[in-house]
Design an enzyme around this catalytic site. Structure first.
Site, PDB file in Angstrom:
ATOM      1  N   MET A   1      42.961  27.489  43.620  1.00 34.80           N
ATOM      2  CA  MET A   1      42.313  28.962  44.484  1.00 34.80           C
ATOM      3  C   MET A   1      41.673  28.027  46.197  1.00 34.80           C
ATOM      4  SD  MET A   1      41.934  32.040  44.087  1.00 34.80           S
ATOM      5  CE  MET A   1      42.021  33.517  43.051  1.00 34.80           C
ATOM      6  N   ASP A   3      41.242  27.152  50.013  1.00 37.64           N
ATOM      7  CA  ASP A   3      41.448  27.410  51.545  1.00 37.64           C
ATOM      8  C   ASP A   3      42.743  27.645  51.918  1.00 37.64           C
ATOM      9  OD1 ASP A   3      37.487  27.426  52.143  1.00 37.64           O
ATOM     10  OD2 ASP A   3      38.574  29.241  51.294  1.00 37.64           O
TER      11      ASP A   3
ATOM     12  N   GLY C 109      40.168  37.450  49.410  1.00 39.42           N
ATOM     13  CA  GLY C 109      41.620  37.106  49.708  1.00 39.42           C
ATOM     14  C   GLY C 109      41.543  36.003  50.378  1.00 39.42           C
ATOM     15  N   CYS C 110      41.058  34.434  49.371  1.00 35.14           N
ATOM     16  CA  CYS C 110      40.861  33.350  49.978  1.00 35.14           C
ATOM     17  C   CYS C 110      41.846  33.378  47.903  1.00 35.14           C
ATOM     18  CB  CYS C 110      40.093  32.996  49.570  1.00 35.14           C
ATOM     19  SG  CYS C 110      39.868  31.838  49.667  1.00 35.14           S
ATOM     20  N   ILE C 111      42.940  32.911  48.497  1.00 29.67           N
ATOM     21  CA  ILE C 111      44.400  32.004  47.916  1.00 29.67           C
ATOM     22  C   ILE C 111      43.346  30.553  46.843  1.00 29.67           C
ATOM     23  CG2 ILE C 111      46.703  32.818  46.826  1.00 29.67           C
ATOM     24  CD1 ILE C 111      45.382  35.312  48.340  1.00 29.67           C
TER      25      ILE C 111
END
Lengths: 132, 99, 111
Positions: A1, A3, C109-111
């Site tokens: 994950m 940014d 919403g932060c992949i």
């Protein structure tokens, strides 16, 4: 994950019409919250996203929820963040509101109210429809 | 008998089945998504209103509030808190949950 | 769940070091988490951290970095609402790192 993905705005690729259909009441099951999270994540991919609220799904948008008593998160506030995620196409089916004694004034966000035929044609023109 | 319903009446038929089987003098407690049935203007409101002739209808207050429906509760429906929920269970010798 | 100890009290964090209970957060915990991230907090950092806490209070989510940048620009001006400014303050990602210090969950919403 990381940014990183968030920064890939304006990248190449095909923009498809995605519709997320919400048909469940909040809190009683996890569908409403999960559906909302999927929509927020989908915003990172810069697609043409619509959110639809029909049947019990219209209950997700009711103003004035107070979830302290049942000790769960009041995610109804999060629908107001959708605008910041550039998700601005929110549609509610009029018949679903009528059947529940609700009107547009009872909802926490601005929506477009459609009759069932309009909703049907909107659904028909999508590339991808995902239902919760 | 205390009947407990937790499903939305506009999604499942649990409430309808419950009201069909509940005998005169029984109590029906609506919790979770079932509380919508006891709100003004809902499709199930008429069923609840006619059932009130024979049954005592209760709804769990915290579930109403969580759904933003506390201001729309039908007249004659009694709101209870979690303590009231426990009281109802102890007052009735049997309980039936309509899952 | 792992625990951290700040000012004699211990608090639960998840496996990535995010505070489990938002309500546990204090300025001291913010300072502790910042030290862990090797970020020295200045008033400019606090401005973003406080902004994030207000955002969470209003919307019940931690914003994705793209959304954060836009919202900061709207509230604090374009000289602060841009990637360069925010990444200088929080080199490992303004959304992730600042959210952690602010005691928020990982951004949605932060992949």
């Amino acid at each position: 994950m990381s940014d990183m993905m968030d920064d890939m705005e304006g990248g190449e690729g095909v923009v498809k019409k995605f519709m997320f259909v919400n048909r469940k009441a909040p809190h009683g099951t996890v569908y409403a919250l999960e559906g909302l999270e999927v929509v927020l994540i989908s915003a990172a991919f810069d697609q043409d996203v619509s959110m639809v609220f029909t049947d019990d799904g219209v209950y997700e948008l009711i103003k004035g929820m107070n979830t302290k008593g049942i000790e769960v998160k009041d995610f109804s506030k999060t629908y107001r963040a959708l605008e910041g995620y550039d998700i601005e196409k929110l549609y509610v089916e009029k018949a679903s509101m009528d059947a529940r004694g609700l009107s547009e004034d009872d909802l926490i966000v601005d929506v477009t109210v459609l009759d069932s035929a309009e909703m049907a044609s909107l659904m028909a023109e999508q590339d991808v429809v995902i239902s919760f | 008998m205390l009947h407990i319903v937790n499903k939305s009446a506009t999604e499942r038929n649990s409430l309808e089945s419950c009201l069909r089987m509940a005998t005169k003098g029984s109590a029906v407690l609506l919790i979770e998504d079932a509380v919508y049935a006891a709100t003004q203007g809902s499709e199930a409101a008429a069923k609840i209103q006619s059932a009130m002739a024979d049954l005592q209808i209760y709804a769990l207050g915290p579930d109403m509030e969580a759904r933003g429906m506390a201001g729309r509760v039908l007249d004659g429906v009694k709101l209870v808190d979690y303590g009231g929920f426990v009281d109802l269970v102890t007052e009735h010798s049997t309980c039936q949950s309509w899952l | 769940m792992p625990m951290v100890e700040v000012a004699g009290k211990s608090f639960e964090v998840d496996e990535e070091g995010y505070l489990t209970n938002l309500a546990d957060w204090t300025r001291e915990i913010g300072e502790y988490l910042a030290k862990d991230e090797k970020v020295e907090l200045t008033d400019s950092h606090w401005e973003v951290i406080n902004f994030l806490r207000e955002y969470y209070e209003e919307y019940q989510i931690a914003p994705a970095v793209r959304v954060l940048t836009k919202a900061v620009a709207k509230k604090l001006g374009p000289d602060k609402g841009n990637n360069k400014y925010l990444y200088e303050l929080f080199p490992y990602g303004p959304a992730k790192q600042a959210c952690k210090i602010a005691g928020l969950p990982k951004p949605t919403g932060c992949i």
